[in-house]
Design an enzyme around this catalytic site. Structure first.
Site, short mmCIF file in Angstrom:
data_model
loop_
_atom_site.label_atom_id
_atom_site.label_comp_id
_atom_site.label_asym_id
_atom_site.label_seq_id
_atom_site.Cartn_x
_atom_site.Cartn_y
_atom_site.Cartn_z
N ASN A 155 78.78 35.90 64.42
CA ASN A 155 78.66 35.61 65.85
C ASN A 155 77.30 35.04 66.27
O ASN A 155 77.22 34.34 67.28
CB ASN A 155 79.04 36.84 66.70
CG ASN A 155 78.13 38.00 66.51
OD1 ASN A 155 77.43 38.09 65.50
ND2 ASN A 155 78.12 38.91 67.47
N LYS A 162 73.53 37.31 52.39
CA LYS A 162 74.95 36.94 52.30
C LYS A 162 75.47 36.77 53.73
O LYS A 162 75.80 37.73 54.40
CB LYS A 162 75.77 38.00 51.57
CG LYS A 162 77.12 37.44 51.17
CD LYS A 162 78.27 38.41 51.30
CE LYS A 162 78.78 38.67 52.66
NZ LYS A 162 79.36 37.53 53.39
N PRO A 163 75.54 35.53 54.20
CA PRO A 163 76.05 35.30 55.55
C PRO A 163 77.57 35.40 55.57
O PRO A 163 78.21 35.41 54.52
CB PRO A 163 75.60 33.87 55.86
CG PRO A 163 75.51 33.20 54.52
CD PRO A 163 75.16 34.27 53.52
N ALA A 164 78.14 35.44 56.77
CA ALA A 164 79.60 35.49 56.91
C ALA A 164 80.20 34.18 56.43
O ALA A 164 79.63 33.10 56.64
CB ALA A 164 79.95 35.73 58.37
N GLY A 210 77.10 44.03 61.35
CA GLY A 210 78.53 43.73 61.35
C GLY A 210 79.29 44.89 61.98
O GLY A 210 78.73 45.66 62.76
N GLU A 225 73.14 47.62 61.79
CA GLU A 225 73.35 47.16 63.17
C GLU A 225 74.85 46.96 63.32
O GLU A 225 75.40 45.99 62.80
CB GLU A 225 72.61 45.83 63.41
CG GLU A 225 71.10 45.93 63.31
CD GLU A 225 70.47 46.65 64.49
OE1 GLU A 225 71.15 46.86 65.51
OE2 GLU A 225 69.29 47.03 64.39
N LEU A 226 75.52 47.87 64.00
CA LEU A 226 76.98 47.90 63.97
C LEU A 226 77.58 47.56 65.33
O LEU A 226 76.94 46.96 66.18
CB LEU A 226 77.44 49.26 63.44
CG LEU A 226 76.79 49.66 62.09
CD1 LEU A 226 77.23 51.05 61.66
CD2 LEU A 226 77.10 48.65 61.00
N CYS A 232 77.77 41.81 70.14
CA CYS A 232 77.84 43.27 70.00
C CYS A 232 77.33 43.95 71.26
O CYS A 232 77.70 45.08 71.56
CB CYS A 232 77.03 43.71 68.80
SG CYS A 232 75.36 43.07 68.85
N SER A 257 68.47 41.67 74.86
CA SER A 257 67.81 41.30 73.60
C SER A 257 66.46 40.66 73.84
O SER A 257 66.32 39.80 74.72
CB SER A 257 68.68 40.29 72.83
OG SER A 257 69.99 40.78 72.70
N GLU A 293 65.85 46.64 64.74
CA GLU A 293 65.35 45.32 64.39
C GLU A 293 64.53 44.80 65.56
O GLU A 293 64.80 45.15 66.71
CB GLU A 293 66.52 44.37 64.10
CG GLU A 293 67.26 44.76 62.83
CD GLU A 293 68.29 43.74 62.39
OE1 GLU A 293 68.89 43.06 63.23
OE2 GLU A 293 68.50 43.62 61.17
P1 NAD Z 1 82.29 42.26 59.66
O1 NAD Z 1 81.85 43.67 59.50
O2 NAD Z 1 83.70 41.94 59.37
O3 NAD Z 1 81.44 41.32 58.68
C1 NAD Z 1 80.04 41.31 58.70
C2 NAD Z 1 79.54 40.85 57.34
O4 NAD Z 1 79.94 41.78 56.35
C3 NAD Z 1 80.09 39.49 56.89
O5 NAD Z 1 79.09 38.81 56.19
C4 NAD Z 1 81.22 39.89 55.96
O6 NAD Z 1 81.51 38.92 54.99
C5 NAD Z 1 80.62 41.13 55.30
N1 NAD Z 1 81.58 42.05 54.73
C6 NAD Z 1 82.86 42.29 55.11
N2 NAD Z 1 83.41 43.23 54.31
C7 NAD Z 1 82.45 43.60 53.42
C8 NAD Z 1 82.41 44.54 52.35
N3 NAD Z 1 83.44 45.29 52.03
N4 NAD Z 1 81.26 44.65 51.66
C9 NAD Z 1 80.19 43.90 51.97
N5 NAD Z 1 80.16 43.01 52.98
C10 NAD Z 1 81.29 42.85 53.69
O7 NAD Z 1 81.84 41.82 61.10
P2 NAD Z 1 82.06 40.42 61.82
O8 NAD Z 1 83.48 40.32 62.24
O9 NAD Z 1 81.49 39.32 60.98
O10 NAD Z 1 81.11 40.57 63.09
C11 NAD Z 1 81.47 41.22 64.24
C12 NAD Z 1 80.97 42.65 64.24
O11 NAD Z 1 79.56 42.67 64.08
C13 NAD Z 1 81.23 43.35 65.57
O12 NAD Z 1 81.64 44.67 65.32
C14 NAD Z 1 79.86 43.33 66.25
O13 NAD Z 1 79.68 44.32 67.20
C15 NAD Z 1 78.96 43.49 65.08
N6 NAD Z 1 77.62 43.00 65.40
C16 NAD Z 1 76.62 43.92 65.57
C17 NAD Z 1 75.35 43.49 65.91
C18 NAD Z 1 74.22 44.47 66.09
O14 NAD Z 1 73.09 44.03 66.11
N7 NAD Z 1 74.48 45.75 66.26
C19 NAD Z 1 75.09 42.13 66.06
C20 NAD Z 1 76.12 41.22 65.88
C21 NAD Z 1 77.39 41.68 65.54
#
Ligand code: NAD
Length: 490
Positions: A164, A187-189, A241, A263-264, A297, A454, A471
Site C-alpha cells: 500500500n 522483500k517487498p510485496a 503487513g 507494524e500490523l 493501516c 504520520s 518506526e
Molecule cells: P500482507 O500481510 O498480506 O503482506 C505483507 C508482506 O508480507 C508482503 O510482502 C507479503 O508478500 C508478505 N507475506 C505474506 N505472507 C507471508 C509469509 N507467510 N511469510 C513471509 N512474508 C509473507 O499485507 P498486505 O495485504 O500486503 O498489506 C496490507 C496490510 O498491511 C493491512 O493489514 C495493513 O493494515 C497493514 N499495514 C500496516 C502498516 C503499519 O505501519 N502498521 C502500514 C501499512 C500496512
C-alpha cells in the site's frame, strides 16, 4: 541524471521493464521472471520481476553478511552523507517515482507524490540521527565500577513490506537500519515490486555500497523468508503487513529468537463530538479516510459520531465523497484510484453487503462498477450496527461507516472494542476533553483535531494486535541497535 528526472514522465512514457532488471543482490542484477506486475486500473501487465528461490534468498543474506563489517565501521558522518544523497535523489525523481507508484499501486498521483516526499524524509531524518547515536557512562550504585553502554548495530535485518506504500514502508525501515550500521535484505510485496527495485538503483547512485541493501521478490514468501529467518547470521526481522501474517512470522522468528518489529493492521476509530468544528472534522475525515483511497493501516475505519452532530456530519461527508472523481491513479484529475486487486474489491463488497443486511443505509456509493479495473466508489453508510463485520475488520477501501453514540463512555467503549490499536482520531473543540479521551483510547497514535497522524519525526506504531515496536522519530533507530554493557573496573 536520467532523462526521466529531467522530463516529468507520463504513465505512457514510463518504461516499466526498466525497473524489472532482476533481483538486486550484492550490487548485481540477477535476471529472471515469474511475477507479473499488474496495473490495477487497466488489468494490463506492466512488467515481470523474478521469483526468488530459497537459494537466492541465501545469496542475498551472503551479500548482506559480506558488506556488514565494512558498513558498520563506516563513520557515522559518511553514512549520514549517503543517506542525505538518497533523500535528495528521491526528491529530484519525484515525478518518475510517483508515476511508477501510481501505475503499480493505482493510487492517485497526488497521493503518490505525497508518499515519495514522506518516504524521502526518512533518509533526511535518519541522516540526522546517524551522527547522534549515544551511549551511557555511569558510576555503578555500589561504587565499585563504571557502567559503560555502547549502542551497536543489531546485525543483518530482513525487511518485509506491503503493497500500500511501496516506497515509504521500505524507506521507513531501510533509512534507520542503514543509519544504525546494519545491512539489509528487503522483500517487498509482489503486487508493487517495481518501486523497490527503482529505489535500489537510486541507493547505489547515492553511494550505498554493494550488499548493504539487497532486494528480492518471491511468490512463496513463507518458505523463502523462513530460509532467511532461520539463517543464524540474520538478527532482525522488521515486518509491515497484516496481523495474520505478523503472527505467522513471530512464530517463525521464535525458532531463532530473532528480534522482531511488527507494524500490523489497524481499525482506527474517528470520534466526532457534538462540539467539534464541523468543517474541520469533515476535512479531517476526508484525509483520514481517503488518503490512498482508504488503503492505509491508519485509515479511519469507524466513524463514531455523537447524536447532536451525526446528521450534519453524515450529510457533509456524503457530499464530499460524492464529489470525488474515481479513475486511474495516473490521471491527474483522479482523486480515488482503483483498489490493488479484484480480491480487495470482493472483500469490500462483502463487508458492505453484510452491513446492509444488518440494517445499515447507503448515503452515497455502495455499488461496485462493471468493467475493467479494480474500482470501488467512495461510499458512506449510516446506522451501521456494531455487529457488522466491518466494525471488527479492516475495510481497506473508500467506505466510511458511521456509528452513533450519546456520551463519552460510550464513545470510548466503542473505540476500544477491537483487537487493534494503531491510530485513532478525535474531534472536539474542548482540548481538555480531547486529551482526556486520548488517554482512554487504546491506540499507539492519536490525531487530535487533525486527519493526518504520520510524521517521520514521530514514533509510528500500535498497541494490542497492531504491532510491536516503533518506526520513525528517535525510536525507529533503536529497533536496529542493541545496547552492549561493559562493566569497567576503575
Ligand atoms: P500482507 O500481510 O498480506 O503482506 C505483507 C508482506 O508480507 C508482503 O510482502 C507479503 O508478500 C508478505 N507475506 C505474506 N505472507 C507471508 C509469509 N507467510 N511469510 C513471509 N512474508 C509473507 O499485507 P498486505 O495485504 O500486503 O498489506 C496490507 C496490510 O498491511 C493491512 O493489514 C495493513 O493494515 C497493514 N499495514 C500496516 C502498516 C503499519 O505501519 N502498521 C502500514 C501499512 C500496512
Amino acid at each position: 541524471m536520467t532523462l526521466a528526472s529531467v522530463l516529468p514522465p507520463t504513465a505512457n512514457s514510463l518504461d516499466c521493464s526498466h525497473y524489472a532488471k532482476g533481483l538486486y543482490i550484492g550490487g548485481q542484477w540477477i535476471g529472471g521472471s515469474g511475477i507479473p506486475v499488474v496495473d490495477p486500473s487497466t488489468e494490463q501487465v506492466l512488467a515481470e520481476v523474478p521469483d526468488a528461490s530459497e537459494a537466492q534468498a541465501t545469496l542475498a543474506v551472503d551479500a548482506a553478511a559480506a558488506a556488514a563489517q565494512g558498513w558498520r565501521t563506516t563513520p557515522p558522518r559518511q553514512r549520514a552523507e549517503i543517506l542525505l544523497r538518497c533523500h535528495k535523489l528521491m526528491l529530484e525523481r519525484i515525478e518518475e517515482l510517483a508515476t511508477l507508484i501510481s501505475l503499480e499501486n493505482g493510487k492517485a498521483l497526488s497521493d503518490a507524490r505525497g508518499e515519495v516526499t514522506y518516504a524521502a524524509e526518512f533518509f533526511r531524518w535518519y541522516a540526522e540521527e546517524a551522527v547522534r547515536i549515544g551511549g551511557e557512562y555511569r558510576v555503578a550504585p555500589s561504587g565499585s565500577n563504571r557502567i559503560l553502554v555502547d549502542m551497536e548495530p543489531i546485525g543483518i535485518a530482513v525487511l518485509i513490506t506491503p503493497w500500500n506504500f511501496p516506497a515509504a514502508m521500505a524507506t521507513r525501515k531501510i533509512a534507520p537500519a542503514l543509519a544504525a550500521g546494519c545491512t539489509v535484505v528487503l522483500k517487498p510485496a509482489s503486487e508493487t515490486p517495481l518501486t523497490a527495485y527503482a529505489l535500489a538503483d537510486l541507493y547505489a547512485e547515492a553511494g550505498v555500497p554493494a550488499g548493504v541493501v539487497n532486494v528480492i521478490t518471491t511468490t512463496r514468501p513463507g518458505p523463502v523468508t523462513a530460509t532467511m529467518l532461520n539463517d543464524a547470521r540474520v538478527r532482525k526481522l522488521s515486518f509491515t503487513g497484516s496481523t495474520g501474517v505478523g503472527r505467522t512470522l513471530l512464530t517463525e522468528a521464535a525458532k531463532t529468537v530473532l528480534s522482531c518489529s511488527m507494524e500490523l493492521g489497524g481499525n482506527a476509530p474517528f470520534i466526532v463530538f457534538d462540539d467539534a468544528d464541523l468543517e474541520a472534522a469533515l476535512d479531517g475525515a476526508m484525509v483520514a479516510k481517503m488518503r490512498n483511497a482508504g488503503e492505509a493501516c491508519t485509515a479511519a475505519n469507524r466513524f463514531i459520531v455523537q447524536d447532536g452532530i451525526y446528521d450534519r456530519f453524515a450529510e457533509g461527508l456524503a457530499n464530499r465523497m460524492a464529489a470525488l472523481r474515481v479513475g486511474p491513479g495516473t490521471d491527474p484529475a483522479t482523486a480515488c484510484g482503483p483498489m490493488i486487486t479484484k480480491k480487495a474489491v470482493d472483500k469490500i463488497d462483502t463487508l458492505v453487503t453484510d452491513a446492509l443486511g444488518k440494517g445499515a443505509r447507503i448515503l452515497v456509493g455502495g455499488e461496485r462498477p462493471e468493467g475493467t479495473g479494480f474500482f470501488y466508489p467512495p461510499t458512506v453508510l449510516v446506522d451501521v450496527p456494531p455487529s457488522a463485520a466491518m466494525a471488527q475488520e479492516e475495510i481497506f477501501g473508500p467506505v466510511a461507516p458511521l456509528y452513533r453514540f450519546t456520551n463519552e463512555d460510550e464513545a470510548v467503549a466503542l473505540a476500544n472494542d477491537t483487537e487493534y490499536g494503531l491510530a485513532a482520531y478525535i474531534f472536539t473543540q474542548d482540548l481538555k476533553r480531547g486529551l482526556a479521551i486520548a488517554g482512554k483510547v487504546e491506540a499507539g497514535m492519536i490525531a487530535l483535531n487533525r486527519g493526518l497522524v504520520s510524521d517521520p519525526a514521530a514514533p509510528f506504531g500500535g498497541v494490542k494486535q497492531s504491532g510491536l515496536g516503533r518506526e520513525g522519530g528517535i525510536h525507529g533507530i533503536a529497533e536496529f541497535m542493541e545496547p552492549k554493557y561493559i562493566a569497567t573496573a576503575f
